[in-house]
Each structure stands twice: as structure tokens, then as C-alpha cells.
Design an enzyme around this catalytic site. Structure first.
Site, PDB file in Angstrom:
ATOM      1  N   CYS A  55       0.856  -1.181   0.000  1.00 60.95           N
ATOM      2  CA  CYS A  55       0.000   0.000   0.000  1.00 60.95           C
ATOM      3  C   CYS A  55       0.898   1.238   0.000  1.00 60.95           C
ATOM      4  CB  CYS A  55      -0.894  -0.002   1.236  1.00 60.95           C
ATOM      5  SG  CYS A  55      -1.828   1.539   1.446  1.00 60.95           S
ATOM      6  N   ASP A  87      -0.400  -5.827   0.243  1.00 65.82           N
ATOM      7  CA  ASP A  87      -1.665  -6.053  -0.451  1.00 65.82           C
ATOM      8  C   ASP A  87      -1.524  -7.342  -1.243  1.00 65.82           C
ATOM      9  OD1 ASP A  87      -3.151  -3.741   0.289  1.00 65.82           O
ATOM     10  OD2 ASP A  87      -2.051  -2.547  -1.177  1.00 65.82           O
TER      11      ASP A  87
END
Length: 152
Positions: A50, A57
Site C-alpha cells: 500500500c 496487499d
């Protein structure tokens, strides 16, 4: 195997590139250049970071393309995708950027990518990009990734 057909990574020990920009994708001649067909790469464990929190992620990527004169060599694709592990970018940027880079460099007849991202902040984000209309007569199977359902 001639030098023209020799991939630069296949059969050699290769370090993971530090960034997607540093990663070199390798393309080899299409063994069936006069045949319209679809090639698929399913990447169920894609990771990036992120750009705001630096938290990891996770996504399931599906890359479909109709090759023209060349195909992407799979080990170089694995190294390229692995280089995103420490790359901070939003889901949309990762998904669309991967598709656009492959399309620009490989020059297939057509390419699409589906990025099925696991929830961040309680919301799963799915991102889709394609290079244009698929060629007439190309069989397009469903990407086969179920919508996120949580525990239900």
C-alpha cells in the site's frame, strides 16, 4: 536452440529485481504465429505494498492474451511480478500498469488483465483492463475467479 531463441533467464539462476522498472521481460518467438489462440497466466499470490500505509496487499491476477509474433517467457514474467513485493502502488496502478507494459512490449493482438484484490479496509477491489476489442473468433473463457465472499 539457436541464440535467437535462447531466453535470457530460463535455465539460469536469477535474482529478483528490486523494482518493476528494473525488471526485464523476455519475449520469445510465438511457435504458432499464424494461429489465433489465447494464452493465460494465473497468478494467485501476487503481492505489492500500500503506498499510504506500506502494509502488504494481495491479489489474484489473471492475464489473458492473444499472441502475435512473440510470447512472454514465463520465468521473466515471474521475476517481473515478484518485483512488486516491495513496490508501493494502488491496486489500479499495479493492475493496469502490468497490462499496459506487457501490451506495449510484446505487441499481442489483444490482452486483458483482471486484478482480484483481497480486502483492504474491509473492501475488496477488482481492477480490469484490456487493450481493446478482442479479435473476432477468439475464444474468451471466463477468468474463473469468484467474487470475494468473505466467510459467507
Amino acid at each position: 536452440m539457436t541464440d535467437e531463441l535462447k531466453p535470457m533467464y530460463l535455465g539460469a539462476q536469477s535474482a529478483l529485481p528490486q523494482t518493476p522498472e528494473e525488471a526485464e521481460l523476455d519475449y520469445v518467438p510465438n511457435p504458432r504465429p499464424d494461429t489465433l489462440y489465447l494464452a493465460r497466466f494465473a497468478v494467485p499470490e501476487f503481492t505489492s505494498l500500500c503506498p499510504v500505509t506500506a502494509q502488504p496487499d494481495f491479489a489474484h491476477l489473471v492475464i489473458d492474451y492473444a499472441p502475435d509474433k512473440s510470447i512472454v517467457e514465463s520465468k521473466s514474467l515471474k521475476l517481473f511480478l515478484g518485483s512488486f513485493r516491495n513496490h508501493a502502488a494502488f491496486h489500479e496502478d499495479c493492475t493496469v500498469g502490468i497490462g499496459q507494459r506487457l501490451f506495449t512490449e510484446m505487441k499481442p493482438h489483444w490482452l486483458r488483465i483482471g486484478g482480484y484484490w483481497y480486502p483492504r479496509g474491509g473492501i475488496p477491489i477488482d481492477v480490469f483492463w484490456q487493450s481493446g476489442e478482442p479479435p473476432k473468433g477468439l475464444w474468451l473463457p471466463d477468468q474463473g475467479v469468484a467474487p470475494y465472499r468473505g466467510r459467507g
